[in-house]
Write a protein that holds these residues in place. Structure first.
Motif, PDB file in Angstrom:
ATOM      1  N   GLN A  13       0.833  -1.197   0.000  1.00  0.00           N
ATOM      2  CA  GLN A  13       0.000   0.000   0.000  1.00  0.00           C
ATOM      3  C   GLN A  13       0.868   1.248   0.000  1.00  0.00           C
ATOM      4  N   PRO A  14       0.342   2.363  -0.486  1.00  0.00           N
ATOM      5  CA  PRO A  14       1.091   3.625  -0.409  1.00  0.00           C
ATOM      6  C   PRO A  14       1.523   3.920   1.028  1.00  0.00           C
ATOM      7  N   GLY A  15       2.770   4.369   1.152  1.00  0.00           N
ATOM      8  CA  GLY A  15       3.344   4.623   2.467  1.00  0.00           C
ATOM      9  C   GLY A  15       4.039   3.432   3.073  1.00  0.00           C
ATOM     10  N   GLY A  16       3.897   2.269   2.443  1.00  0.00           N
ATOM     11  CA  GLY A  16       4.507   1.055   2.957  1.00  0.00           C
ATOM     12  C   GLY A  16       5.960   0.909   2.552  1.00  0.00           C
ATOM     13  N   SER A  17       6.534  -0.241   2.922  1.00  0.00           N
ATOM     14  CA  SER A  17       7.949  -0.516   2.675  1.00  0.00           C
ATOM     15  C   SER A  17       8.137  -1.890   2.043  1.00  0.00           C
ATOM     16  N   LEU A  18       9.204  -2.003   1.281  1.00  0.00           N
ATOM     17  CA  LEU A  18       9.658  -3.276   0.721  1.00  0.00           C
ATOM     18  C   LEU A  18      11.178  -3.259   0.704  1.00  0.00           C
ATOM     19  N   ARG A  19      11.766  -4.439   0.771  1.00  0.00           N
ATOM     20  CA  ARG A  19      13.204  -4.554   0.590  1.00  0.00           C
ATOM     21  C   ARG A  19      13.492  -5.543  -0.527  1.00  0.00           C
ATOM     22  N   LEU A  20      14.201  -5.082  -1.521  1.00  0.00           N
ATOM     23  CA  LEU A  20      14.642  -5.941  -2.613  1.00  0.00           C
ATOM     24  C   LEU A  20      16.049  -6.439  -2.318  1.00  0.00           C
ATOM     25  N   SER A  21      16.307  -7.685  -2.689  1.00  0.00           N
ATOM     26  CA  SER A  21      17.622  -8.286  -2.514  1.00  0.00           C
ATOM     27  C   SER A  21      18.146  -8.781  -3.853  1.00  0.00           C
ATOM     28  N   CYS A  22      19.454  -8.736  -4.011  1.00  0.00           N
ATOM     29  CA  CYS A  22      20.079  -9.240  -5.228  1.00  0.00           C
ATOM     30  C   CYS A  22      21.319 -10.024  -4.849  1.00  0.00           C
ATOM     31  N   GLY A  23      21.252 -11.344  -5.028  1.00  0.00           N
ATOM     32  CA  GLY A  23      22.402 -12.199  -4.770  1.00  0.00           C
ATOM     33  C   GLY A  23      23.321 -12.195  -5.980  1.00  0.00           C
ATOM     34  N   VAL A  24      24.615 -12.082  -5.719  1.00  0.00           N
ATOM     35  CA  VAL A  24      25.605 -11.957  -6.786  1.00  0.00           C
ATOM     36  C   VAL A  24      26.570 -13.129  -6.753  1.00  0.00           C
ATOM     37  N   SER A  25      26.758 -13.752  -7.892  1.00  0.00           N
ATOM     38  CA  SER A  25      27.823 -14.739  -8.031  1.00  0.00           C
ATOM     39  C   SER A  25      28.786 -14.228  -9.089  1.00  0.00           C
ATOM     40  N   GLY A  26      30.066 -14.405  -8.854  1.00  0.00           N
ATOM     41  CA  GLY A  26      31.065 -13.877  -9.768  1.00  0.00           C
ATOM     42  C   GLY A  26      31.874 -12.783  -9.109  1.00  0.00           C
ATOM     43  N   SER A  27      32.846 -12.268  -9.833  1.00  0.00           N
ATOM     44  CA  SER A  27      33.726 -11.250  -9.253  1.00  0.00           C
ATOM     45  C   SER A  27      34.068 -10.202 -10.308  1.00  0.00           C
ATOM     46  N   GLY A  28      34.859  -9.219  -9.886  1.00  0.00           N
ATOM     47  CA  GLY A  28      35.298  -8.190 -10.817  1.00  0.00           C
ATOM     48  C   GLY A  28      34.289  -7.087 -11.044  1.00  0.00           C
ATOM     49  N   LEU A  29      33.321  -6.967 -10.141  1.00  0.00           N
ATOM     50  CA  LEU A  29      32.284  -5.956 -10.309  1.00  0.00           C
ATOM     51  C   LEU A  29      32.707  -4.638  -9.670  1.00  0.00           C
ATOM     52  N   ILE A  30      32.396  -3.543 -10.340  1.00  0.00           N
ATOM     53  CA  ILE A  30      32.764  -2.220  -9.859  1.00  0.00           C
ATOM     54  C   ILE A  30      31.571  -1.501  -9.255  1.00  0.00           C
ATOM     55  N   PHE A  31      30.409  -1.633  -9.911  1.00  0.00           N
ATOM     56  CA  PHE A  31      29.191  -0.982  -9.441  1.00  0.00           C
ATOM     57  C   PHE A  31      28.082  -2.015  -9.281  1.00  0.00           C
ATOM     58  N   LEU A  78      17.943  -3.013  -1.782  1.00  0.00           N
ATOM     59  CA  LEU A  78      17.302  -1.710  -1.937  1.00  0.00           C
ATOM     60  C   LEU A  78      16.153  -1.661  -0.942  1.00  0.00           C
ATOM     61  N   GLN A  79      16.325  -0.885   0.108  1.00  0.00           N
ATOM     62  CA  GLN A  79      15.265  -0.671   1.074  1.00  0.00           C
ATOM     63  C   GLN A  79      14.409   0.483   0.580  1.00  0.00           C
ATOM     64  N   MET A  80      13.128   0.226   0.398  1.00  0.00           N
ATOM     65  CA  MET A  80      12.220   1.227  -0.142  1.00  0.00           C
ATOM     66  C   MET A  80      11.165   1.548   0.900  1.00  0.00           C
ATOM     67  N   ASN A  81      11.164   2.782   1.371  1.00  0.00           N
ATOM     68  CA  ASN A  81      10.188   3.238   2.363  1.00  0.00           C
ATOM     69  C   ASN A  81       9.293   4.324   1.766  1.00  0.00           C
ATOM     70  N   LEU A  82       8.199   4.579   2.431  1.00  0.00           N
ATOM     71  CA  LEU A  82       7.263   5.632   1.987  1.00  0.00           C
ATOM     72  C   LEU A  82       6.942   5.482   0.499  1.00  0.00           C
TER      73      LEU A  82
END
Length: 112
Positions: A13-31, A78-82
């Motif tokens: 609902q509007p005003g609520g929160s969600l948290r997205l997660s991203c699992g990473v495998s591998g290396s050499g990442l800059i961003f 990514l923590q998403m609030n409001l």
């Protein structure tokens, strides 16, 4: 070979929160970061974090969203609030090393 696996989308609902997660495998990442794409709109960068800890946020999410990384778990978040209806989109995790990598996308719907 780098792979990104997302989780955490859903309906909130509007005003609520969600948290997205991203699992990473591998290396050499800059961003690491998050993009989103709403129906009929271009994909836009929402937030990113560099290996050095520098962060970027889309103006419309500043103060509401927070990007973070847990190196021990090879996961970033990514923590998403409001949340607002205009945040409704498919969210993609993203990483860049010698090339760009994308997650499969997860739907976030903000609606009452």
């Amino acid at each position: 070979q780098v792979q990104l696996v997302e989780s955490g989308g859903g309906l909130v609902q509007p005003g609520g929160s969600l948290r997205l997660s991203c699992g990473v495998s591998g290396s050499g990442l800059i961003f690491n970061g998050w993009y989103r794409q709403a129906p009929g709109k271009e994909r836009e960068k929402v937030a990113s974090i560099s290996q050095g800890g520098s962060v970027y946020y889309l103006d419309s999410v500043k103060g509401r969203f927070t990007i973070s990384r847990d190196n021990a778990k090879d996961t970033f978040y990514l923590q998403m609030n409001l949340l607002k209806p205009e945040d409704t989109a498919v969210y993609y995790c993203w990483a860049r090393g010698v090339r760009e990598y994308w997650g499969q996308g997860t739907q976030v719907t903000v609606s009452s």
